[in-house]
Design an enzyme around this catalytic site. Structure first.
Site, PDB file in Angstrom:
ATOM      1  N   GLN A 355      -0.793  65.530  53.121  1.00  8.43           N
ATOM      2  CA  GLN A 355       0.144  65.666  52.009  1.00  8.43           C
ATOM      3  C   GLN A 355       0.550  64.294  51.472  1.00  8.43           C
ATOM      4  O   GLN A 355       0.914  63.408  52.247  1.00  8.43           O
ATOM      5  CB  GLN A 355       1.401  66.430  52.405  1.00  8.43           C
ATOM      6  CG  GLN A 355       2.274  66.732  51.187  1.00  8.43           C
ATOM      7  CD  GLN A 355       3.555  67.456  51.520  1.00  8.43           C
ATOM      8  OE1 GLN A 355       4.429  66.903  52.149  1.00  8.43           O
ATOM      9  NE2 GLN A 355       3.668  68.712  51.065  1.00  8.43           N
ATOM     10  N   CYS A 389       9.711  68.045  47.523  1.00 12.40           N
ATOM     11  CA  CYS A 389      10.682  67.321  48.347  1.00 12.40           C
ATOM     12  C   CYS A 389      11.973  67.103  47.564  1.00 12.40           C
ATOM     13  O   CYS A 389      11.958  66.524  46.473  1.00 12.40           O
ATOM     14  CB  CYS A 389      10.117  65.988  48.807  1.00 12.40           C
ATOM     15  SG  CYS A 389      11.245  65.067  49.885  1.00 12.40           S
TER      16      CYS A 389
END
Length: 661
Positions: A355, A389
């Site tokens: 990621q 995020c």
């Protein structure tokens, strides 16, 4: 006791285990699971904010911080540091492994093995099972070797021939050599009276493929990255293409007052098919490796706790898809050893991805191109772009969930990454939107699926602003899935897997979410942190009333995996201890389902004060970080006096003044 007597959000503990109705004192800010804290020593870019605080900056903007702000950002738990615990006398690594040091007398470390062993701490005893493991507080708690236990007098006092080394047991050799804290398992006296290392050649050959970690970046590659000499032809061509397209767009706007340019033209021709007259376009979208993930279990990328040993544990419990911790694209391109260690893969990880977080097409495309060149499709199965995020420092940089409000930039990023990765698919993890009440994913997801060639979409059913304050919105997840499927049908596109995310904590809840959300699976994050065996429950479609001894065995396995990954020397043992305590800072929140009046357990329910069905179950539920360290000592020996542990999402710290009261 009737449910109505419990305050809202309280777990219904059976009366015989309940100490009081008052909620147990525990701080469990779940944003900590998504915050960035480098896996080694806090890292050079450790990101840890005052989670849940209000944003004062929009993405990309900066201002000079006041003294109060600086103090707030550098207070407790803002920049955690975990200093390495080393031997008092450092033995040269070359000599420790039985090799010859090329520096000879100029080496800064000792080459005298006998002198090193004379001051080395006594061997530890690592249990091969938990049947004989004593509970802290019992008279048999000590795990260090006693002089009376020594069976062969020619060994130095620090070496115990009855010790068992997890690395030697697993691989047939131990890379820590004489520095190993379980040295007695792989050392013997030679004919000349000297100690020599033992190697099981047959086991080494037999177990090499299944025990050797993958995705190591050569040192010369790191040097080229640091000196900006690493060749990136695909990125260079793509950036040139973007500049030309931007010029074309500007000219079109000046001529017609509008633009016909779309980001997808950077990858595709006007007819919607990839241009093949350029060597820099390796594949059409249709030639990308397709991901067949329907029905597979997916462990979410989790910073700090989601390291290789934890992923290995989850795989052993049924996780099919794993993803490394979030890495910053800029740090990869700077040649950070710490960042590149995040891409390490265990052979047991059948479907593994990396990621990335970033905010610029050039940087993310460059990082993707480097990974494709160095590891290829045999080292990584997909690369995931983090668009979810919520942490302040990530958001303010324009990365993570900030990309949700920049769809044009996001498209350029994904197209560039797709070009750079060749056949390796790009996947995207995103949230419902940025602000509460202003969901945008239903508009963004169909566009990404149709125009950027991505392989999978994963939608977390909360906005960035909501964090974890409300339950995930599975009705909205279904709406987004239907929007994607409608566009795929309209344009004759093959459907891509879509995963949902949010509040998966039981087998029943997981499968209800799959059905209700019309998704191909559910990405499991917090549920796996608290109960890694959730993947077994999902696979077997049952709720597992796991016993305290079964849980302790999983902790033992985690410690074994950690020693195999971090090393069995003094530093490796205490690095393993640190990450084991990080994991226990989440698993202590598990409420045994045998204690509940109503099943299944719910992720956001908080328990009143309770006791377990035995002393071990009570200990495993302790919110005190000192008890987590005690549990680590059951497998890794006593923690050194100078060793400290600061939980990622709690204020009480082992080794701090606050924890000594």
């Amino acid at each position: 006791m009737e449910d109505s007597k419990y305050p809202p959000g309280t777990a219904p503990i059976k009366a015989e285990y309940r100490i009081s109705l008052e909620p147990r004192s525990v701080i469990d800010d779940d944003d900590a699971a998504e915050s960035k804290s480098s896996h080694i020593n806090g890292g050079h870019h450790a990101i840890s904010e005052e989670y849940g605080g209000q944003d004062t900056l929009s993405p990309g903007k900066h201002h000079r911080m006041s003294k109060e702000e600086k103090k707030r950002r550098t207070g407790a738990n803002k920049g955690r540091r975990f200093g390495k615990t080393r031997d008092k006398l450092e033995l040269c690594w070359k000599v420790a492994r039985g090799d010859i040091c090329e520096f000879g007398g100029e080496c800064r470390m000792t080459h005298d093995i006998n002198e090193y062993l004379a001051q080395k701490p006594r061997d530890l005893l690592f249990p091969q099972n938990v049947d004989s493991v004593p509970i802290p507080g019992s008279s048999s708690e000590e795990h260090s070797v006693k002089d009376s236990e020594m069976t062969e007098s020619y060994y130095p006092p620090s070496v115990d021939p009855s010790s068992s080394c997890p690395l030697f047991h697993t691989k047939g050799e131990c890379r820590s050599g004489f520095k190993c804290r379980f040295l007695g398992a792989h050392v013997r006296k030679s004919e000349n009276g000297e100690l020599e290392l033992v190697k099981d050649e047959e086991k080494v050959a037999r177990r090499k493929v299944e025990t050797t970690e993958l995705n190591f970046l050569p040192l010369d590659t790191l040097k080229r990255l640091r000196s900006k000499k690493y060749p990136l032809p695909i990125t260079d061509a793509y950036m040139k293409e973007m500049q030309e397209s931007e010029s074309k767009k500007s000219m079109t706007q000046e001529t017609n007052g509008k633009t016909t340019f779309t980001e997808v033209e950077l990858m595709n021709g006007d007819d919607g098919k990839a241009q093949r007259d350029s060597p820099d376009v390796p594949l059409r979208f249709s030639e990308k490796k397709r991901l067949h993930w329907r029905g597979l279990t997916y462990l979410a990328p989790l910073t700090t706790v989601g390291n290789l040993p934890f992923r290995q544990l989850c795989v052993s419990l049924g996780a099919d898809i794993t993803c490394g911790e979030m890495g910053l694209a800029t740090s990869f391109l700077q040649g950070s050893k710490e960042e590149w260690s995040l891409v390490r893969r265990h052979p047991s990880e059948r479907v593994f991805g990396i990621q990335l977080a970033g905010n610029k097409p050039g940087i993310l495309t460059s990082t993707a191109e480097t990974m494709a060149r160095e590891f290829g499709s045999t080292g990584i199965d997909f690369v995931d772009l983090n668009c979810g995020c919520p942490i302040d420092l990530v958001f303010r940089s324009g990365s993570g969930s900030a990309l949700l409000d920049a769809p044009a930039k996001l498209s350029k990023i994904l197209i560039g990454m797709n070009k750079a990765l060749g056949e390796i698919p790009v996947t995207v993890k995103l949230r419902a939107g940025v602000k509460e009440g202003r969901n945008t994913a239903h508009k963004l997801m169909p566009r990404l699926a149709a125009e950027t060639g991505i392989g999978t979409l994963t939608l977390h059913g909360r906005t960035r602003q909501q964090r974890y304050t409300k339950l995930a919105d599975w009705d909205y997840i279904r709406e987004c899935v239907e929007a994607v499927r409608a566009r795929e049908a309209d344009e004759g596109l093959a459907p891509i897997p879509i995963f949902g995310g949010g509040d998966a904590y039981s087998s029943q809840g997981y499968w209800e979410s799959v059905e209700h959300g019309c998704v191909d699976g559910v990405m499991v994050g917090r549920g796996a942190l608290i109960k890694p065996w959730i993947f077994t429950e999902i696979k077997e479609r049952r709720e597992w009333d796991i016993s305290s001894r079964e849980r302790l065995e999983l902790i033992r396995k985690y410690a074994e995996f950690g020693l195999n990954h971090f090393g069995s020397d003094t530093t490796g043992v205490n690095t393993t201890r640190r990450y084991l305590c990080e994991a226990l800072s989440f698993t202590h929140r598990y409420i045994p389902i045998g204690l509940l009046e109503v099943l299944p357990g719910r992720l956001n329910d908080r328990p009143p004060a309770f006791r377990g069905r035995d002393d071990l179950e009570t200990l495993l539920a302790s919110p005190d970080s000192r008890d987590w360290v005690k549990i680590s000592e059951m497998f890794l020996g006593r923690a050194p006096e100078e060793w400290v542990f600061t939980p990622k999402h709690k204020s009480n710290s082992y080794g701090s003044e606050e924890s000594q009261g």
